[in-house]
Design an enzyme around this catalytic site. Sequence first.
Site, PDB file in Angstrom:
ATOM      1  N   THR A 132       0.546  -1.245  -0.114  1.00 21.04           N
ATOM      2  CA  THR A 132      -0.093   0.127  -0.160  1.00 21.04           C
ATOM      3  C   THR A 132       0.871   1.075   0.160  1.00 21.04           C
ATOM      4  O   THR A 132       1.631   1.203   0.716  1.00 21.04           O
ATOM      5  CB  THR A 132      -1.286   0.575   1.344  1.00 21.04           C
ATOM      6  OG1 THR A 132      -1.371   1.185   1.596  1.00 21.04           O
ATOM      7  CG2 THR A 132      -0.086  -0.457   2.726  1.00 21.04           C
ATOM      8  N   ASP A 133       0.616   2.016  -0.625  1.00 19.60           N
ATOM      9  CA  ASP A 133       1.252   4.194  -0.489  1.00 19.60           C
ATOM     10  C   ASP A 133       1.208   4.157   1.379  1.00 19.60           C
ATOM     11  O   ASP A 133       1.890   4.746   1.586  1.00 19.60           O
ATOM     12  CB  ASP A 133       0.609   4.597  -1.346  1.00 19.60           C
ATOM     13  CG  ASP A 133      -1.362   5.058  -1.207  1.00 19.60           C
ATOM     14  OD1 ASP A 133      -1.948   4.185   0.108  1.00 19.60           O
ATOM     15  OD2 ASP A 133      -1.918   6.067  -1.539  1.00 19.60           O
ATOM     16  N   GLU A 134       0.053   3.215   1.689  1.00 21.13           N
ATOM     17  CA  GLU A 134       0.007   3.871   3.268  1.00 21.13           C
ATOM     18  C   GLU A 134       1.503   3.779   4.008  1.00 21.13           C
ATOM     19  O   GLU A 134       2.097   4.297   4.936  1.00 21.13           O
ATOM     20  CB  GLU A 134      -0.709   3.351   4.555  1.00 21.13           C
ATOM     21  CG  GLU A 134      -2.711   3.606   3.559  1.00 21.13           C
ATOM     22  CD  GLU A 134      -3.605   3.527   4.174  1.00 21.13           C
ATOM     23  OE1 GLU A 134      -3.838   3.148   5.220  1.00 21.13           O
ATOM     24  OE2 GLU A 134      -4.231   3.335   3.443  1.00 21.13           O
ATOM     25  N   TYR A 158      -1.609  -0.587  11.358  1.00 26.13           N
ATOM     26  CA  TYR A 158      -2.031  -1.023   9.443  1.00 26.13           C
ATOM     27  C   TYR A 158      -1.361  -0.901   9.143  1.00 26.13           C
ATOM     28  O   TYR A 158      -0.081  -1.594   8.526  1.00 26.13           O
ATOM     29  CB  TYR A 158      -3.109  -0.845   8.781  1.00 26.13           C
ATOM     30  CG  TYR A 158      -3.346  -1.831   6.980  1.00 26.13           C
ATOM     31  CD1 TYR A 158      -3.288  -2.357   7.112  1.00 26.13           C
ATOM     32  CD2 TYR A 158      -3.324   0.354   6.387  1.00 26.13           C
ATOM     33  CE1 TYR A 158      -3.370  -2.795   5.707  1.00 26.13           C
ATOM     34  CE2 TYR A 158      -3.372   0.102   5.179  1.00 26.13           C
ATOM     35  CZ  TYR A 158      -3.660  -1.189   4.419  1.00 26.13           C
ATOM     36  OH  TYR A 158      -2.855  -1.777   3.501  1.00 26.13           O
TER      37      TYR A 158
HETATM   38  P1  NAD Z   1      -9.797  -7.475   2.123  1.00 29.63           P
HETATM   39  O1  NAD Z   1      -9.275  -7.076   3.674  1.00 29.63           O
HETATM   40  O2  NAD Z   1     -10.371  -6.661   1.363  1.00 29.63           O
HETATM   41  O3  NAD Z   1      -9.395  -8.723   2.062  1.00 29.63           O
HETATM   42  C1  NAD Z   1      -7.955  -9.506   2.551  1.00 29.63           C
HETATM   43  C2  NAD Z   1      -8.138 -10.708   2.683  1.00 29.63           C
HETATM   44  O4  NAD Z   1      -7.264 -12.154   3.267  1.00 29.63           O
HETATM   45  C3  NAD Z   1      -9.698 -11.568   2.941  1.00 29.63           C
HETATM   46  O5  NAD Z   1     -10.274 -13.102   2.271  1.00 29.63           O
HETATM   47  C4  NAD Z   1      -9.618 -12.347   4.405  1.00 29.63           C
HETATM   48  O6  NAD Z   1      -9.365 -13.894   4.811  1.00 29.63           O
HETATM   49  C5  NAD Z   1      -7.594 -12.728   4.214  1.00 29.63           C
HETATM   50  N1  NAD Z   1      -6.262 -12.690   5.043  1.00 29.63           N
HETATM   51  C6  NAD Z   1      -6.457 -12.618   6.215  1.00 29.63           C
HETATM   52  N2  NAD Z   1      -5.797 -12.891   6.732  1.00 29.63           N
HETATM   53  C7  NAD Z   1      -5.970 -13.886   6.639  1.00 29.63           C
HETATM   54  C8  NAD Z   1      -4.581 -14.877   6.957  1.00 29.63           C
HETATM   55  N3  NAD Z   1      -3.495 -15.054   8.439  1.00 29.63           N
HETATM   56  N4  NAD Z   1      -4.506 -15.599   6.057  1.00 29.63           N
HETATM   57  C9  NAD Z   1      -5.043 -16.406   4.957  1.00 29.63           C
HETATM   58  N5  NAD Z   1      -6.127 -15.385   3.951  1.00 29.63           N
HETATM   59  C10 NAD Z   1      -6.241 -13.994   5.606  1.00 29.63           C
HETATM   60  O7  NAD Z   1      -8.840  -6.681   1.382  1.00 29.63           O
HETATM   61  P2  NAD Z   1      -8.086  -5.596   0.345  1.00 29.63           P
HETATM   62  O8  NAD Z   1      -8.844  -4.593   0.330  1.00 29.63           O
HETATM   63  O9  NAD Z   1      -8.535  -6.938  -0.694  1.00 29.63           O
HETATM   64  O10 NAD Z   1      -6.875  -5.484   0.139  1.00 29.63           O
HETATM   65  C11 NAD Z   1      -5.606  -7.018  -0.520  1.00 29.63           C
HETATM   66  C12 NAD Z   1      -4.258  -6.027   0.035  1.00 29.63           C
HETATM   67  O11 NAD Z   1      -3.461  -5.363  -1.141  1.00 29.63           O
HETATM   68  C13 NAD Z   1      -3.960  -6.003   1.002  1.00 29.63           C
HETATM   69  O12 NAD Z   1      -2.187  -6.610   1.161  1.00 29.63           O
HETATM   70  C14 NAD Z   1      -3.655  -4.404   0.950  1.00 29.63           C
HETATM   71  O13 NAD Z   1      -2.879  -4.546   2.304  1.00 29.63           O
HETATM   72  C15 NAD Z   1      -3.405  -3.516  -0.244  1.00 29.63           C
HETATM   73  N6  NAD Z   1      -4.213  -2.435  -0.486  1.00 29.63           N
HETATM   74  C16 NAD Z   1      -5.694  -3.175  -0.732  1.00 29.63           C
HETATM   75  C17 NAD Z   1      -5.826  -0.848  -0.767  1.00 29.63           C
HETATM   76  C18 NAD Z   1      -7.347  -1.415  -0.461  1.00 29.63           C
HETATM   77  O14 NAD Z   1      -7.201   0.439  -0.800  1.00 29.63           O
HETATM   78  N7  NAD Z   1      -8.093  -1.780   0.093  1.00 29.63           N
HETATM   79  C19 NAD Z   1      -5.002  -0.361  -1.305  1.00 29.63           C
HETATM   80  C20 NAD Z   1      -3.371  -1.031  -1.498  1.00 29.63           C
HETATM   81  C21 NAD Z   1      -3.512  -1.915  -1.034  1.00 29.63           C
HETATM   82  P1  TYD Z   2     -10.776   3.467   4.459  1.00 29.85           P
HETATM   83  O1  TYD Z   2     -11.921   3.393   2.726  1.00 29.85           O
HETATM   84  O2  TYD Z   2     -10.964   3.471   5.622  1.00 29.85           O
HETATM   85  O3  TYD Z   2      -9.696   3.762   3.460  1.00 29.85           O
HETATM   86  P2  TYD Z   2      -8.236   4.222   4.254  1.00 29.85           P
HETATM   87  O4  TYD Z   2      -8.140   4.578   5.212  1.00 29.85           O
HETATM   88  O5  TYD Z   2      -6.868   2.791   3.836  1.00 29.85           O
HETATM   89  O6  TYD Z   2      -7.490   5.153   3.484  1.00 29.85           O
HETATM   90  O7  TYD Z   2     -10.961   5.177   4.063  1.00 29.85           O
HETATM   91  C1  TYD Z   2     -10.992   6.029   3.207  1.00 29.85           C
HETATM   92  C2  TYD Z   2     -10.983   7.768   3.514  1.00 29.85           C
HETATM   93  O8  TYD Z   2     -12.176   7.864   4.025  1.00 29.85           O
HETATM   94  C3  TYD Z   2      -9.856   7.672   4.961  1.00 29.85           C
HETATM   95  O9  TYD Z   2      -9.995   9.206   4.905  1.00 29.85           O
HETATM   96  C4  TYD Z   2     -11.264   7.932   5.971  1.00 29.85           C
HETATM   97  C5  TYD Z   2     -12.277   8.336   5.577  1.00 29.85           C
HETATM   98  N1  TYD Z   2     -13.130   7.841   6.596  1.00 29.85           N
HETATM   99  C6  TYD Z   2     -14.717   8.540   6.693  1.00 29.85           C
HETATM  100  O10 TYD Z   2     -14.754  10.167   6.744  1.00 29.85           O
HETATM  101  N2  TYD Z   2     -15.709   7.598   7.271  1.00 29.85           N
HETATM  102  C7  TYD Z   2     -15.889   7.001   7.215  1.00 29.85           C
HETATM  103  O11 TYD Z   2     -16.699   6.307   7.592  1.00 29.85           O
HETATM  104  C8  TYD Z   2     -14.646   5.485   6.541  1.00 29.85           C
HETATM  105  C9  TYD Z   2     -14.721   4.176   6.616  1.00 29.85           C
HETATM  106  C10 TYD Z   2     -13.490   6.226   6.427  1.00 29.85           C
END
Ligand code: NAD
Ligand code: TYD
Length: 354
Positions: A132-134, A158
Site C-alpha cells: 500500500t501507499d500508506e 495497519y
Molecule cells: P480485504 O480485507 O478485502 O481482504 C483480505 C483477504 O485476506 C480476506 O479474504 C481475508 O480472509 C484474507 N486473510 C486475512 N488474514 C489472513 C490469513 N492470516 N491467512 C489467510 N488469509 C487471510 O483486503 P483488500 O482490500 O482486498 O486488500 C488486499 C491487499 O491489498 C492487502 O495486502 C492490502 O494491504 C493491499 N492494498 C489494499 C488497498 C485498498 O484500497 N483496499 C490499497 C492498496 C493495497
Molecule cells: P478507508 O476506506 O478506510 O481507507 P484508508 O483509511 O485506508 O484510506 O477510508 C478512506 C478515507 O475515508 C479516509 O480518509 C478515512 C475516511 N472515512 C470517513 O471519512 N468515514 C468513514 O466512515 C470511513 C470508513 C472512512
Amino acid sequence: MIFVTGGAGFIGANFVLDWLAQHDEPVLTIDKLTYAGNLANLADIEHDRRHHFAKVDICDRAALDRLYAEHRPRAVLHFAAESHVDRSIHGPGDFVQTNIVGTFTMLEAARAYWGTLDGEARDAFRFLHVSTDEVYGSLSPSDPAFTETTPYAPNSPYSASKAGSDHLVRAYHHTYGLPVLTTNCSNNYGPYQFPEKLIPLVIANALAGQPLPIYGDGSNVRDWLYVGDHCSAIREVLARGVTGEVYNVGGWNEQNNLSVVKHLCALLDELSPRADGKSYGDQITFVTDRPGHDRRYAIDARKLERELGWRPAETFETGMRKTVQWYLANGEWVRQVQSGEYQRWIETHYRTND
Ligand code: NAD
Ligand code: TYD
C-alpha cells in the site's frame, strides 16, 4: 499454476476473476476466510475447474508446505492481509500477526520451495507482494506525490505492519536472492469491497437511509484507483517487472473525502433516487476524526508507465459509475456480508465516533 493469497477478499477476488477471464493458467486461492474473506466473491467461478481453493492461514507453515508440494506454482501473488485502518486502531494484534508474521511465513515457505527448483522453473519463479501507499506516511497539500524512493513513515498500526512486511520481502531478495516484486498501490474501489471502507459504506448507508459518516471536516485526500486497474498493474508487474524492484500504482486521481461522498450521492440521486425526492447528500454527517488520520496520499506512478507501459483504463467518473451500478445490482451480496459480525463492528466503531 499461480497461488493467490487473500483471493476471497476484495482485491484478491477481483484479481482471480480477471485472471481466469484472460488466462487458462489455473489458480489456487489460499485464504483463511476472516470476516473480510467471502467465497461469494468467487461464486462466478464456483464450477470452474481451473480454480482451486484452500482454507489456510498464511501463518501455518506446514499447510503452506503441503500446498507447494502438491501444486508446484510458478508464482505467488500475496494479497492476504488485515486491511482496515480503523480496525487496526481498535485491535492491532491481528495486523502484526497476519501482515508481519504471515508474510514472514509466506516468504519462508516460498524460499524453501524455490530452493527445490532448478533451471527454467527456478529462473521463472516470482513472489509478488501486494502493498500500500500508506507505508510512506502522510503528505502536506504541497508535497510531491510518493515515489518508490520516498522514505517509509507509517502512521497507523495497519501501515506499520504493511511496512514491516515490505521490509521482510526486500530482505529476502537481498539476503537469499528470492525473486520478489513489490507493488505499493493507492486506495482502491470497485465491486466486492467490504462495506466497512468509505465508498461501499457510503453506498450501503445511503440506500438504507442511514447517516453517511465523514471523519473530521472531510478534507483528507486519497488517490483513488478502480480495482480492475490495480489488477492489470499487478499482471504487468508479474509478467515483466524486474525482480527486487518496487512499483508504485496509482490512479492520478486525488480527491478529498467530502468530494468523493458528494460524487457518490449525485450518482445515487441519478441511478436510484430517494423516494422523497430529496438528495442523498442530506444524509452526510460529520463525525469525530480518526486518531492519527493521515492528511493526504498521492502516488507518482510514472515508473510503472515508463518501464512497463501501464496506465489506468478507468477515470474516476467511469470507475465510480461502474461501482455504484454494481452495488445497486448486488444488494443481496451486501445484505449477506452485513451479517452479525459486521453489525457489531458498526455499532462499536461508530458509537465511539459519534
Ligand atoms: P480485504 O480485507 O478485502 O481482504 C483480505 C483477504 O485476506 C480476506 O479474504 C481475508 O480472509 C484474507 N486473510 C486475512 N488474514 C489472513 C490469513 N492470516 N491467512 C489467510 N488469509 C487471510 O483486503 P483488500 O482490500 O482486498 O486488500 C488486499 C491487499 O491489498 C492487502 O495486502 C492490502 O494491504 C493491499 N492494498 C489494499 C488497498 C485498498 O484500497 N483496499 C490499497 C492498496 C493495497
Ligand atoms: P478507508 O476506506 O478506510 O481507507 P484508508 O483509511 O485506508 O484510506 O477510508 C478512506 C478515507 O475515508 C479516509 O480518509 C478515512 C475516511 N472515512 C470517513 O471519512 N468515514 C468513514 O466512515 C470511513 C470508513 C472512512
